[in-house]
Design an enzyme around this catalytic site. Structure first.
Site, mmCIF file in Angstrom:
data_model
loop_
_atom_site.group_PDB
_atom_site.id
_atom_site.type_symbol
_atom_site.label_atom_id
_atom_site.label_comp_id
_atom_site.label_asym_id
_atom_site.label_seq_id
_atom_site.Cartn_x
_atom_site.Cartn_y
_atom_site.Cartn_z
ATOM 1 N N ASP A 260 -58.136 -49.442 13.889
ATOM 2 C CA ASP A 260 -57.794 -48.139 14.480
ATOM 3 C C ASP A 260 -57.491 -48.301 15.972
ATOM 4 O O ASP A 260 -57.127 -47.335 16.645
ATOM 5 C CB ASP A 260 -58.874 -47.084 14.206
ATOM 6 N N SER A 261 -57.591 -49.558 16.460
ATOM 7 C CA SER A 261 -57.091 -49.864 17.806
ATOM 8 C C SER A 261 -55.606 -49.559 17.904
ATOM 9 O O SER A 261 -55.044 -49.516 19.007
ATOM 10 C CB SER A 261 -57.353 -51.341 18.153
ATOM 11 N N ASP B 191 -59.323 -50.135 8.868
ATOM 12 C CA ASP B 191 -60.385 -49.371 9.535
ATOM 13 C C ASP B 191 -60.445 -47.950 9.006
ATOM 14 O O ASP B 191 -59.399 -47.294 8.875
ATOM 15 C CB ASP B 191 -60.095 -49.285 11.046
ATOM 16 N N LYS C 194 -63.234 -51.130 6.741
ATOM 17 C CA LYS C 194 -64.238 -51.421 7.768
ATOM 18 C C LYS C 194 -64.699 -50.099 8.361
ATOM 19 O O LYS C 194 -63.873 -49.188 8.541
ATOM 20 C CB LYS C 194 -63.656 -52.326 8.867
ATOM 21 N N GLU D 76 -67.486 -48.366 11.465
ATOM 22 C CA GLU D 76 -68.348 -48.612 12.622
ATOM 23 C C GLU D 76 -69.682 -47.889 12.451
ATOM 24 O O GLU D 76 -69.701 -46.747 12.000
ATOM 25 C CB GLU D 76 -67.673 -48.087 13.900
ATOM 26 N N GLU E 116 -69.009 -56.610 18.187
ATOM 27 C CA GLU E 116 -68.105 -56.438 19.331
ATOM 28 C C GLU E 116 -68.894 -56.300 20.628
ATOM 29 O O GLU E 116 -69.815 -55.483 20.722
ATOM 30 C CB GLU E 116 -67.220 -55.194 19.109
HETATM 31 O O1 KIV Z 1 -59.785 -51.520 15.720
HETATM 32 C C1 KIV Z 1 -59.882 -52.736 15.945
HETATM 33 O O2 KIV Z 1 -58.913 -53.412 16.309
HETATM 34 C C2 KIV Z 1 -61.183 -53.348 15.777
HETATM 35 C C3 KIV Z 1 -61.356 -54.746 16.280
HETATM 36 C C4 KIV Z 1 -61.415 -54.753 17.753
HETATM 37 C C5 KIV Z 1 -62.509 -55.424 15.661
HETATM 38 O O3 KIV Z 1 -62.074 -52.754 15.277
#
Ligand code: KIV
Length: 274
Positions: free
Chosen positions: A53-54, A92, A122, A124, A191
């Site tokens: 989600d970056s 994500d 994934k 968080e 992280e």
């Molecule tokens: O969203 C992302 O790119 C991430 C990585 C930094 C692990 O969660």
């Protein structure tokens, strides 16, 4: 069988996460958001692609990852899967897509898996998402965890600083890692935590850890593709190694094109039709 699933015999599978942990062979993961870069990554030995989600930061230009939606994640993951059909791809779950209820989390994760053909999700957070992780894994949706600096919680954390420096927080992160492992995650992103803490967690867990700003004691590493290719000249955190300077390369190419158009040296005969 769906043509969207990863069926090549040599492809990295969920079983390889365990194998790599046992053989102490590091896992390489990189983020990816579009077709052009997915095609490049697909030609490398990178083990895992994360549609992170970056993308909210590096593709959309948002200040945080908080505005990213499930539909945006699906749009990008489906494109990445098309560009990298042989890779293990993780998507994500964006902010608030797994926070409301277990049912809502299942619906969102199920949608993301069905519409994109990725291999895993994934999310968080720690113990507060134990029941979500249990429900997703029970529904055959593999889950990667993410602890330490969790960018979706930036407003709760008060910024993007290193996490787990204080003894109490360090202890809590170790407990969270063990709780998530018991709940069923197959791997854990750590992280921006002290290297000694990441190493301790990696040694305590049977599943592999993937570090970003977490030192060399993790079982694998992940970087944001835009960071390692040097696409953003204004972002220089300590944990990023720039393996290229594509910002400068692209800027010079675009400036040369601009100059040649204005001088009428482009298009030449070579780029014109008779
Ligand atoms: O969203 C992302 O790119 C991430 C990585 C930094 C692990 O969660």
């Amino acid at each position: 069988m769906s043509t969207m699933t990863n069926t090549r015999s040599k492809a990295f599978t969920i079983n390889d996460f365990k194998t790599r942990k046992h053989s102490k062979t590091p896992i390489s993961m990189i983020t990816c958001y579009d077709y052009a870069f997915a095609r490049i990554v697909d030609e490398t030995d990178i083990d895992v692609i994360l549609v992170g989600d970056s993308l909210g930061n590096v593709v959309a230009g948002y200040e945080t990852t908080i505005p990213v939606t499930v539909d945006q994640m699906i749009y990008h993951a489906e494109i990445v899967r098309r560009g990298a059909p042989s890779k293990f791809v993780v998507i994500d779950m964006p902010f608030m897509s797994y926070h409301v209820s277990v049912e809502d989390s299942l619906r969102n994760a199920g949608d993301m898996m069905k519409k994109t053909g990725v291999n895993a999700v994934k999310l968080e957070g720690g113990r507060e998402f134990k029941s979500v992780v249990e429900a997703l894994t029970a529904a055959s949706i593999p889950v990667m965890g993410h602890l330490g600096l969790t960018p979706q919680s930036v407003h709760k954390l008060g910024g993007y600083s290193v996490q787990g420096r204080e003894e109490e927080k360090r202890k809590r992160l170790i407990e969270d890692a063990l709780i998530l492992q018991d709940a069923g995650i197959f791997s854990l992103v750590l992280e921006k935590v002290p290297a000694s803490l990441a190493q301790e967690i990696s040694e305590k867990l049977a599943i592999p850890t993937i570090g970003i700003g977490a030192g060399n004691g993790c079982d694998g590493q992940v970087l944001v593709i835009n960071d390692l290719l040097g696409l953003d000249q204004g972002f220089h955190p300590k944990f990023v190694k720039k393996y290229a300077d594509l910002f400068t390369v692209a800027k010079e190419a675009i400036s040369t094109y601009d100059r040649e158009v204005k001088e009428r040296s482009f298009p030449s005969k070579e780029h014109s039709y008779e």
